[in-house]
Design a protein around this motif. Sequence first.
Motif, PDB file in Angstrom:
ATOM      1  N   ILE A 158       0.842  -1.195   0.000  1.00  0.00           N
ATOM      2  CA  ILE A 158       0.000   0.000   0.000  1.00  0.00           C
ATOM      3  C   ILE A 158       0.880   1.250   0.000  1.00  0.00           C
ATOM      4  N   LEU A 159       1.956   1.234   0.772  1.00  0.00           N
ATOM      5  CA  LEU A 159       2.896   2.349   0.784  1.00  0.00           C
ATOM      6  C   LEU A 159       3.503   2.565  -0.598  1.00  0.00           C
ATOM      7  N   PHE A 160       3.838   1.480  -1.295  1.00  0.00           N
ATOM      8  CA  PHE A 160       4.373   1.558  -2.656  1.00  0.00           C
ATOM      9  C   PHE A 160       3.389   2.259  -3.594  1.00  0.00           C
ATOM     10  N   ILE A 161       2.118   1.905  -3.492  1.00  0.00           N
ATOM     11  CA  ILE A 161       1.088   2.519  -4.334  1.00  0.00           C
ATOM     12  C   ILE A 161       0.968   4.004  -4.020  1.00  0.00           C
ATOM     13  N   VAL A 162       0.953   4.357  -2.740  1.00  0.00           N
ATOM     14  CA  VAL A 162       0.835   5.755  -2.327  1.00  0.00           C
ATOM     15  C   VAL A 162       2.038   6.563  -2.815  1.00  0.00           C
ATOM     16  N   ILE A 163       3.247   6.004  -2.740  1.00  0.00           N
ATOM     17  CA  ILE A 163       4.451   6.694  -3.214  1.00  0.00           C
ATOM     18  C   ILE A 163       4.353   6.967  -4.714  1.00  0.00           C
ATOM     19  N   ASN A 164       3.864   5.987  -5.481  1.00  0.00           N
ATOM     20  CA  ASN A 164       3.678   6.200  -6.922  1.00  0.00           C
ATOM     21  C   ASN A 164       2.712   7.345  -7.183  1.00  0.00           C
ATOM     22  N   THR A 199       5.624  14.154 -24.025  1.00  0.00           N
ATOM     23  CA  THR A 199       6.059  12.761 -24.029  1.00  0.00           C
ATOM     24  C   THR A 199       6.509  12.343 -22.644  1.00  0.00           C
ATOM     25  N   ALA A 200       7.218  13.247 -21.963  1.00  0.00           N
ATOM     26  CA  ALA A 200       7.709  12.938 -20.618  1.00  0.00           C
ATOM     27  C   ALA A 200       6.541  12.688 -19.666  1.00  0.00           C
ATOM     28  N   LEU A 208       2.951   9.011 -16.757  1.00  0.00           N
ATOM     29  CA  LEU A 208       1.626   8.452 -16.500  1.00  0.00           C
ATOM     30  C   LEU A 208       1.616   6.952 -16.749  1.00  0.00           C
ATOM     31  N   PHE A 209       2.201   6.520 -17.858  1.00  0.00           N
ATOM     32  CA  PHE A 209       2.240   5.105 -18.202  1.00  0.00           C
ATOM     33  C   PHE A 209       2.936   4.295 -17.105  1.00  0.00           C
ATOM     34  N   PHE A 210       4.105   4.752 -16.688  1.00  0.00           N
ATOM     35  CA  PHE A 210       4.856   3.993 -15.687  1.00  0.00           C
ATOM     36  C   PHE A 210       4.198   4.034 -14.309  1.00  0.00           C
ATOM     37  N   VAL A 211       3.569   5.151 -13.979  1.00  0.00           N
ATOM     38  CA  VAL A 211       2.848   5.218 -12.709  1.00  0.00           C
ATOM     39  C   VAL A 211       1.638   4.280 -12.747  1.00  0.00           C
ATOM     40  N   ILE A 252       0.604  -3.066 -10.864  1.00  0.00           N
ATOM     41  CA  ILE A 252       1.403  -4.145 -10.278  1.00  0.00           C
ATOM     42  C   ILE A 252       1.270  -4.134  -8.758  1.00  0.00           C
ATOM     43  N   GLY A 253       1.278  -2.933  -8.168  1.00  0.00           N
ATOM     44  CA  GLY A 253       1.119  -2.834  -6.710  1.00  0.00           C
ATOM     45  C   GLY A 253      -0.185  -3.441  -6.231  1.00  0.00           C
ATOM     46  N   PHE A 254      -1.282  -3.112  -6.907  1.00  0.00           N
ATOM     47  CA  PHE A 254      -2.574  -3.692  -6.529  1.00  0.00           C
ATOM     48  C   PHE A 254      -2.603  -5.196  -6.811  1.00  0.00           C
ATOM     49  N   GLY A 255      -1.964  -5.637  -7.905  1.00  0.00           N
ATOM     50  CA  GLY A 255      -1.894  -7.074  -8.174  1.00  0.00           C
ATOM     51  C   GLY A 255      -1.203  -7.815  -7.047  1.00  0.00           C
ATOM     52  N   ILE A 256      -0.107  -7.251  -6.545  1.00  0.00           N
ATOM     53  CA  ILE A 256       0.599  -7.861  -5.415  1.00  0.00           C
ATOM     54  C   ILE A 256      -0.260  -7.808  -4.162  1.00  0.00           C
TER      55      ILE A 256
END
Length: 135
Positions: free
Chosen positions: A10-16, A33-34, A39-42, A48-52
Amino acid sequence: MINFLVGVTILFIVINLYYFFTNKTYRKSHFSTALFLKLFFVLCGVLIGFGILYYLLSLKGMILVDNLTDRKPIEPTIWNMLYFSGVTMLSVGYGDMLPVGITRFFALIQSGIGILLPTAYFMKTFDSSETSQEQ
């Protein structure tokens, strides 16, 4: 141990999410583009965070069923959890996996994030184009 890992996830998701809304290094243009890559990587990180998170919750018990009538549990593999995370994040919701218990709450949060992040992207892009036109 599982509760600790859920907290870290959850902390990982919040940091993103924090990174997305506080970093102001994108270019000022109609299409950045940046910012798009950010946005894409976040979105990928949150997915992935929610999947975990779903996978860790599945270690404590059933969190996904294939229908609410017979409540046949979905096999709790990391791939199934990433798939569920993806269809939830993209608001597709095929209906082949239904959350039960606390997972419903997390699925609602994730689907809200999946709608709001792209909206924030377009608002930032529009704001940057307005700013560049004023100068």
